[in-house]
Design an enzyme around this catalytic site. Structure first.
Site, PDB file in Angstrom:
ATOM      1  N   ARG A  58      57.359   2.596  48.296  1.00  0.00           N
ATOM      2  CA  ARG A  58      56.255   2.332  49.231  1.00  0.00           C
ATOM      3  C   ARG A  58      56.131   0.860  49.589  1.00  0.00           C
ATOM      4  NH1 ARG A  58      52.031   6.161  46.303  1.00  0.00           N
ATOM      5  NH2 ARG A  58      53.641   6.050  44.729  1.00  0.00           N
ATOM      6  N   GLU A  95      52.266   4.022  31.241  1.00  0.00           N
ATOM      7  CA  GLU A  95      51.279   4.665  30.373  1.00  0.00           C
ATOM      8  C   GLU A  95      51.983   5.273  29.146  1.00  0.00           C
ATOM      9  OE1 GLU A  95      48.839   7.179  32.694  1.00  0.00           O
ATOM     10  OE2 GLU A  95      47.548   7.689  31.000  1.00  0.00           O
TER      11      GLU A  95
END
Ligand code: AMP
Length: 172
Positions: A58, A95
Site C-alpha cells: 500500500r 504482534e
C-alpha cells in the site's frame, strides 16, 4: 474535502477486535485520491526531497505519484526475498513473531533528503523498521507521512523522525 468520509471501517478484519481502516474506498474516488496526494505534495514541495520511500504494497500507491509530483526518485522497501540486487535488511516485531524488510544497498546516498510514506500508522513497527533502513544508508529523513493515523496506538513513539498524517482516529 473531508477525507475521513471516504475511508471505510471494516470491523473484525482480519481478525476479531480489529477495526480495519479500508482506504481502497478513498483510492477508488478520483477526487479523494487526488486530494490525498495533492495535500502531501503541497506540504513537501519546497523541502528539496530527493527520494520518496514506500513499503509494499500500500505504501507504493502513495509513494509513487508523490515522487513523480515532487520530481524525486522512488525507492521500494520490500518483504524478504523480493529485491534482486544486494540488500540491507531489518527485522522487526509483529504482534506474534517477527518479519523482515529489505532495501537495495545503493537505493539511497548519504545525506539525501528522504520522505517516507505509508498508508496507515498503527503501532509504528513497520515505519520504525523502514526508518532504520533509511538511516543505515545515511538518508536524512525529512518526515514520515501517512494517510491515516490510529492515535491511541501511539505509533509516533516508535518513530525517530517527525510524523504527519492526513486523517486521525481516536478509536483504534
Ligand atoms: P504498524 O506496524 O502497527 O504501524 O502497522 C502498520 C501497517 O499495518 C500498515 O502498513 C497498515 O497497512 C497495516 N494496518 C495495521 N492496522 C491496521 C488497521 N486497523 N487498518 C488498516 N490497516 C492496518
Amino acid at each position: 474535502m473531508n477525507l475521513k468520509e471516504y475511508i471505510r471501517n471494516v470491523p473484525d478484519f482480519p481478525k476479531p477486535g480489529i477495526q480495519f481502516k479500508d482506504i481502497t474506498t478513498l483510492w477508488k474516488d478520483n477526487k479523494a485520491f487526488k486530494e490525498s496526494i495533492d495535500l502531501l505534495y503541497q506540504r513537501y514541495r519546497d523541502k528539496k526531497i530527493d527520494k520518496v520511500v514506500g513499503a509494499e504494497s500500500r505504501g507504493f500507491i502513495i509513494a509513487s505519484p508523490l515522487a513523480y509530483l515532487l520530481n524525486a526518485g522512488f525507492v521500494p522497501v520490500r518483504k524478504k526475498g523480493k529485491l534482486p540486487y544486494k540488500k540491507i535488511n531489518v527485522v522487526y516485531e509483529l504482534e506474534y513473531g517477527t518479519d523482515s524488510l529489505e532495501m537495495h544497498e545503493d537505493a539511497i546516498k548519504q545525506g539525501e533528503n528522504i520522505l517516507v510514506v505509508d498508508d496507515l500508522l498503527a503501532t509504528g513497527g513497520t515505519m520504525g523498521a523502514i526508518i532504520e533502513l533509511v538511516k543505515k544508508l545515511g538518508g536524512n529523513i525529512i518526515e514520515a507521512a501517512f494517510i491515516v493515523e490510529l492515535e491511541p496506538l501511539n505509533g509516533r513513539k516508535k518513530i525517530d523522525a517527525p510524523v504527519f498524517s492526513l486523517v486521525k482516529y481516536q478509536d483504534a
